[in-house]
Write a protein that holds these residues in place. Structure first.
Motif, short mmCIF file in Angstrom:
data_model
loop_
_atom_site.label_atom_id
_atom_site.label_comp_id
_atom_site.label_asym_id
_atom_site.label_seq_id
_atom_site.Cartn_x
_atom_site.Cartn_y
_atom_site.Cartn_z
N GLN A 145 0.84 -1.20 0.00
CA GLN A 145 0.00 0.00 0.00
C GLN A 145 0.86 1.24 0.00
OE1 GLN A 145 -2.66 -0.33 3.42
NE2 GLN A 145 -4.38 -0.61 2.02
N LEU A 146 0.40 2.25 -0.72
CA LEU A 146 0.98 3.58 -0.66
C LEU A 146 -0.10 4.51 -0.11
CD1 LEU A 146 2.79 3.96 -4.11
CD2 LEU A 146 3.77 3.25 -1.93
N VAL A 147 0.27 5.31 0.86
CA VAL A 147 -0.69 6.24 1.45
C VAL A 147 -0.08 7.62 1.50
CG1 VAL A 147 -2.08 6.81 3.46
CG2 VAL A 147 -1.74 4.41 2.83
N GLU A 148 -0.77 8.58 0.84
CA GLU A 148 -0.29 9.96 0.85
C GLU A 148 -0.92 10.72 2.02
OE1 GLU A 148 -1.06 9.01 -3.64
OE2 GLU A 148 -2.17 8.80 -1.75
N SER A 149 -0.23 11.77 2.43
CA SER A 149 -0.76 12.68 3.45
C SER A 149 -0.14 14.05 3.24
CB SER A 149 -0.46 12.17 4.86
OG SER A 149 0.92 12.08 5.08
N GLY A 150 -0.75 15.06 3.87
CA GLY A 150 -0.19 16.39 3.82
C GLY A 150 -0.89 17.35 2.88
N GLY A 151 -1.87 16.88 2.14
CA GLY A 151 -2.59 17.77 1.25
C GLY A 151 -3.47 18.71 2.03
N MET B 234 9.69 -6.02 -10.37
CA MET B 234 9.10 -4.85 -9.71
C MET B 234 7.78 -4.51 -10.36
SD MET B 234 12.03 -2.13 -8.73
CE MET B 234 13.03 -2.38 -7.29
N ASN B 235 6.85 -4.05 -9.58
CA ASN B 235 5.56 -3.58 -10.09
C ASN B 235 5.34 -2.13 -9.69
OD1 ASN B 235 4.38 -5.96 -11.38
ND2 ASN B 235 4.42 -6.83 -9.32
N GLN B 236 4.50 -1.44 -10.47
CA GLN B 236 4.16 -0.06 -10.18
C GLN B 236 2.98 -0.03 -9.22
OE1 GLN B 236 5.30 2.93 -11.49
NE2 GLN B 236 6.82 2.13 -12.93
N TYR B 237 3.08 0.84 -8.22
CA TYR B 237 1.98 1.01 -7.27
C TYR B 237 1.64 2.49 -7.18
CZ TYR B 237 2.79 -3.78 -5.80
OH TYR B 237 2.93 -5.14 -5.78
N TRP B 238 0.35 2.74 -6.95
CA TRP B 238 -0.14 4.11 -6.82
C TRP B 238 -0.86 4.29 -5.48
CZ3 TRP B 238 0.67 7.91 -10.44
CH2 TRP B 238 1.12 7.49 -11.70
N GLY B 239 -0.74 5.48 -4.93
CA GLY B 239 -1.53 5.84 -3.78
C GLY B 239 -2.90 6.32 -4.22
N PRO B 240 -3.84 6.49 -3.28
CA PRO B 240 -5.19 6.93 -3.62
C PRO B 240 -5.28 8.41 -3.98
CG PRO B 240 -4.97 6.70 -1.27
CD PRO B 240 -3.69 6.18 -1.86
N GLY B 241 -4.25 9.17 -3.67
CA GLY B 241 -4.24 10.59 -4.00
C GLY B 241 -4.59 11.47 -2.82
N THR B 242 -4.09 12.70 -2.86
CA THR B 242 -4.40 13.70 -1.84
C THR B 242 -4.65 15.04 -2.55
OG1 THR B 242 -3.67 14.72 0.24
CG2 THR B 242 -1.97 14.28 -1.40
N GLN B 243 -5.69 15.73 -2.13
CA GLN B 243 -6.09 16.96 -2.79
C GLN B 243 -5.25 18.14 -2.30
OE1 GLN B 243 -8.68 17.58 -5.18
NE2 GLN B 243 -7.70 19.61 -5.24
N VAL B 244 -4.77 18.91 -3.26
CA VAL B 244 -4.08 20.18 -2.97
C VAL B 244 -4.86 21.28 -3.67
CG1 VAL B 244 -2.01 21.54 -3.36
CG2 VAL B 244 -1.82 19.14 -2.67
N THR B 245 -5.30 22.26 -2.90
CA THR B 245 -6.05 23.38 -3.45
C THR B 245 -5.34 24.68 -3.09
OG1 THR B 245 -8.14 22.17 -3.20
CG2 THR B 245 -8.28 24.55 -3.51
N VAL B 246 -5.03 25.48 -4.11
CA VAL B 246 -4.33 26.75 -3.91
C VAL B 246 -5.26 27.86 -4.37
CG1 VAL B 246 -2.27 28.10 -4.38
CG2 VAL B 246 -2.15 25.60 -4.37
N SER B 247 -5.58 28.76 -3.47
CA SER B 247 -6.49 29.86 -3.79
C SER B 247 -5.69 31.14 -4.03
CB SER B 247 -7.49 30.06 -2.67
OG SER B 247 -6.82 30.31 -1.45
N SER B 248 -6.26 31.98 -4.89
CA SER B 248 -5.56 33.23 -5.23
C SER B 248 -5.91 34.34 -4.27
CB SER B 248 -5.92 33.64 -6.66
OG SER B 248 -7.32 33.78 -6.79
#
Length: 121
Positions: free
Chosen positions: A3-9, A107-121
């Protein structure tokens, strides 16, 4: 299983910073290349930064000088430090890694589920 798990978004104003983390866990024998990709609404997924084993980091032109990729092998973790964020950096950020599991020969490629990054102006 791996498993890959992202955080910090999250949400930040333009000019701000965020640090993304991605931890790999499971039956891991070795990890090769690790990288970050992103996908904005209505657009294709694109490479943001790639850390090639034994090589120099590669960055998309749009993030050079603002983003830094690094990894901590002892923790099977890759980071993406994002500074001077712009509204056009808004996207879902995905972690990717090449991983060899125990008792596997490739070796196989693995992906995390993703984390949302939103930048406002």
């Amino acid at each position: 299983q791996v498993q890959l798990v992202e955080s910090g978004g999250g949400s930040v104003q333009a000019g701000g910073s965020l640090r993304l983390s991605c931890a790999a866990s499971g039956s891991i024998f070795s990890i090769g290349d690790m990288g970050w990709y992103r996908q904005a609404p209505g657009k294709q997924r694109e490479l943001v930064a790639l850390l090639v084993t034994g090589g120099s980091p590669n960055y998309a032109d749009s993030v050079k000088g603002r983003f830094t990729i690094s990894r901590e092998n002892a923790r099977n973790t890759v980071y993406l430090q994002m500074n001077s964020l712009k509204p056009e950096d808004t996207a879902v950020y995905y972690c990717n890694a090449e991983i060899r599991q125990y008792f596997k020969s490739i070796m196989n490629q693995y992906w995390g589920p993703g984390t949302q990054v939103t930048v406002s102006s």
